[in-house]
Design a protein around this motif. Structure first.
Motif, PDB file in Angstrom:
ATOM      1  N   TYR A 310       0.839  -1.217   0.000  1.00  0.00           N
ATOM      2  CA  TYR A 310       0.000   0.000   0.000  1.00  0.00           C
ATOM      3  C   TYR A 310       0.876   1.271   0.000  1.00  0.00           C
ATOM      4  N   CYS A 311       2.147   1.089   0.285  1.00  0.00           N
ATOM      5  CA  CYS A 311       3.056   2.238   0.503  1.00  0.00           C
ATOM      6  C   CYS A 311       3.073   3.215  -0.671  1.00  0.00           C
ATOM      7  N   ILE A 312       2.978   4.516  -0.354  1.00  0.00           N
ATOM      8  CA  ILE A 312       3.036   5.549  -1.400  1.00  0.00           C
ATOM      9  C   ILE A 312       4.376   6.290  -1.360  1.00  0.00           C
ATOM     10  N   ARG A 313       5.336   5.718  -0.601  1.00  0.00           N
ATOM     11  CA  ARG A 313       6.707   6.255  -0.544  1.00  0.00           C
ATOM     12  C   ARG A 313       6.745   7.741  -0.141  1.00  0.00           C
ATOM     13  N   CYS A 314       6.040   8.050   0.924  1.00  0.00           N
ATOM     14  CA  CYS A 314       6.039   9.447   1.398  1.00  0.00           C
ATOM     15  C   CYS A 314       7.243   9.722   2.296  1.00  0.00           C
ATOM     16  N   GLY A 315       7.820   8.680   2.870  1.00  0.00           N
ATOM     17  CA  GLY A 315       9.008   8.849   3.718  1.00  0.00           C
ATOM     18  C   GLY A 315       8.699   9.184   5.165  1.00  0.00           C
ATOM     19  N   ALA A 316       7.412   9.310   5.518  1.00  0.00           N
ATOM     20  CA  ALA A 316       7.071   9.732   6.883  1.00  0.00           C
ATOM     21  C   ALA A 316       7.580   8.742   7.935  1.00  0.00           C
ATOM     22  N   CYS A 317       7.517   7.455   7.614  1.00  0.00           N
ATOM     23  CA  CYS A 317       7.947   6.469   8.628  1.00  0.00           C
ATOM     24  C   CYS A 317       9.449   6.543   8.870  1.00  0.00           C
ATOM     25  N   LEU A 318      10.215   6.948   7.857  1.00  0.00           N
ATOM     26  CA  LEU A 318      11.668   7.093   8.058  1.00  0.00           C
ATOM     27  C   LEU A 318      11.920   8.233   9.048  1.00  0.00           C
ATOM     28  N   VAL A 370       2.367   7.131  12.032  1.00  0.00           N
ATOM     29  CA  VAL A 370       2.450   8.243  11.075  1.00  0.00           C
ATOM     30  C   VAL A 370       2.064   7.854   9.649  1.00  0.00           C
ATOM     31  N   CYS A 371       1.955   6.584   9.364  1.00  0.00           N
ATOM     32  CA  CYS A 371       1.751   6.168   7.961  1.00  0.00           C
ATOM     33  C   CYS A 371       0.391   6.645   7.412  1.00  0.00           C
ATOM     34  N   PRO A 372       0.399   7.410   6.310  1.00  0.00           N
ATOM     35  CA  PRO A 372      -0.860   7.952   5.787  1.00  0.00           C
ATOM     36  C   PRO A 372      -1.793   6.893   5.209  1.00  0.00           C
ATOM     37  N   VAL A 373      -1.254   5.708   4.906  1.00  0.00           N
ATOM     38  CA  VAL A 373      -2.151   4.652   4.414  1.00  0.00           C
ATOM     39  C   VAL A 373      -2.291   3.537   5.456  1.00  0.00           C
TER      40      VAL A 373
END
Ligand code: SF4
Length: 458
Positions: A310-318, A370-373
């Motif tokens: 599902y990841c949209i590669r927003c980088g928030a989790c990093l 924090v993950c948006p999805v």
């Protein structure tokens, strides 16, 4: 211990005690955190939007086969060409065929993690084809001979002064240039490359099956220039970037920008649906989309771990991860770092070599938060650990240590028998290597739980 694992431990140790590295990283993540708070204010009910996004991704992943075929059919009808690549090697060879057919000598490239995944620049260099990164952060990293450090902010670990020194060394510019002046230098260098390039490469943030198109999100405009000036545009995209329709962009574009950079919406959002039409003044004459699998089907086949796609590669989790904040992006030794990298890399590159990444977590759950999805990242790390053990990748020492530990903990009489000194010695013998030299070992209380219980009841 795998080679990757011992390299990871050595690099982690070096980075965790590199205070200058930490200062730069925390400074940049601090700026990100402050902006994201503002970006989130555009939502009346953010939680509802996150749930909606997760539901869309759930629906797409459950029907990915159908959406992929729908995309291929519509994109081909638009005049584009679709290439299916099972792995890095197939993607490289297909790209090489196109490059040879076009007698291509030079390519420009917009930011794309999928191209990092297939090591495109190194591959093209081996075939004497120059490939120039056009995103500023990627350009800086390419000049420095480094891979991207972060999936959204490739040069996050560099200060302005680091960049000034790099430009001075590689491009001969004045060492005292301001950030704006450095940007202008890069801009000047890159402008000619767009018109000279035979091929433009990009990734895609989203695949749109109903209109047969891809969506590209960026802040610098280099993506548009890289994809419209050269006569041929090649998109390399992981199959999980699929949405169910063009309309989903109204959910995903603001969500990606909010969590990626804290912006309400990113500056340039482009939808491309094939090569230039006869009535259009610009755009590429040919457009290819390489649909990259490279381990994704393996994840898709697993009904629980599928969620990682599902990841949209927003980088928030990093940015939220206490481990990433200490050891930084390069330490992971993989294209994708941080929590999402730790979840997917063992499936993309091999559980035996990369299982250690799933253990590099305190399981604090900040990534999931924090993950948006709403990917259940910390739980997926646990599932990876389970899979690694099931597949027999745990060492003999590790298995023995846990077996002894389990037997002892389930046997009250045994736990009551030895004194604290004996138990501390046993723990130290069993776990001293895996526990790490910078953590103090567990210490048993002088009296056992039963003894304390009895005393308290008297
Ligand atoms: S896992 Fe979630 S938070 Fe991490 S990069 Fe992907 S979408 Fe963003």
């Amino acid at each position: 211990m795998s080679k990757q694992s011992s390299t990871f431990i050595n690099k982690s140790e070096a980075k965790a005690f590199d205070l200058e590295h930490r200062r730069k990283l925390l400074f940049n993540i601090g700026k990100y955190d402050a902006t994201v708070i503002k970006g989130k204010q555009q939502y009346v009910d953010l939680e509802l939007v996150k749930k909606k996004a997760k539901n869309i991704k759930w629906k797409v992943m459950e029907n990915l086969d159908k959406y992929l075929v729908e995309f291929e059919s519509n994109f081909t009808a638009n005049g584009g060409k679709v290439i299916w690549a099972n792995d890095e090697h197939e993607a490289q060879q297909e790209i090489l065929k196109i490059m040879k057919a076009k007698k291509a000598k030079m390519a420009v490239k917009a930011k794309s993690m999928a191209t990092e995944e297939i090591h495109l620049n190194e591959f093209l260099a081996k075939h004497d084809i120059e490939s120039v990164e056009t995103d500023l952060g990627e350009y800086i990293q390419q000049l420095d001979g480094e891979a991207p450090y972060h999936i959204v902010t490739p040069a996050m670990h560099k200060s302005k002064q680091d960049v000034a020194e790099l430009f001075n060394e590689k491009l001969g510019t004045n060492i005292n240039l301001t950030a704006e002046e450095l940007t202008l230098v890069a801009r000047e260098k890159l402008r000619n490359k767009y018109v000279q390039a035979d091929i433009g490469f990009s990734g895609a943030n989203f695949i749109l099956p109903d209109i047969g198109g891809i969506a590209l999100t960026e802040n610098e405009g280099n993506g548009r220039l890289s994809t419209s000036f050269p006569k041929t545009h090649i998109v390399i995209v992981g199959i999980e970037k699929m949405l169910s329709s063009f309309n989903d962009l109204s959910t995903f574009w603001p969500l990606l920008s909010t969590y990626g950079t804290g912006q309400k919406v990113t500056v340039y959002n482009t939808v491309m649906t094939g090569p230039r039409r006869t009535e259009e003044a610009d755009g590429p004459e040919e457009m290819y989309v390489v649909l990259l699998d490279n381990g994704r089907s393996k994840l898709l086949a697993d009904s629980i771990k599928r969620e990682a796609l599902y990841c949209i590669r927003c980088g928030a989790c990093l940015n939220a991860c206490p481990v990433y904040k200490n050891i930084g992006g390069h330490t992971y030794g993989s294209t994708y770092s941080g929590p999402i990298g730790s979840v997917i890399t063992p499936h993309f590159k091999g559980m035996e070599e990369f299982k250690h990444l799933s253990y590099a977590s305190s399981l604090c759950g900040n990534c999931t938060e924090v993950c948006p999805v709403k990917i259940n990242l910390h739980n997926l790390l646990l599932f990876n650990r389970h899979e690694a053990v099931e597949e027999g990748h745990a060492s003999f020492v590790e298995k023995t240590a846990w077996s002894v530990w389990r037997k002892a903990m389930l046997n009250r009489k045994l736990m009551d028998r030895g004194g604290a000194t004996l138990k501390n010695t046993a723990i130290s013998v069993l776990f001293s290597n895996s526990w790490g030299k910078h953590r103090s070992m567990l210490e048993f209380a002088p009296k056992s739980f039963s003894a304390q219980w009895r005393e308290n009841r008297e």
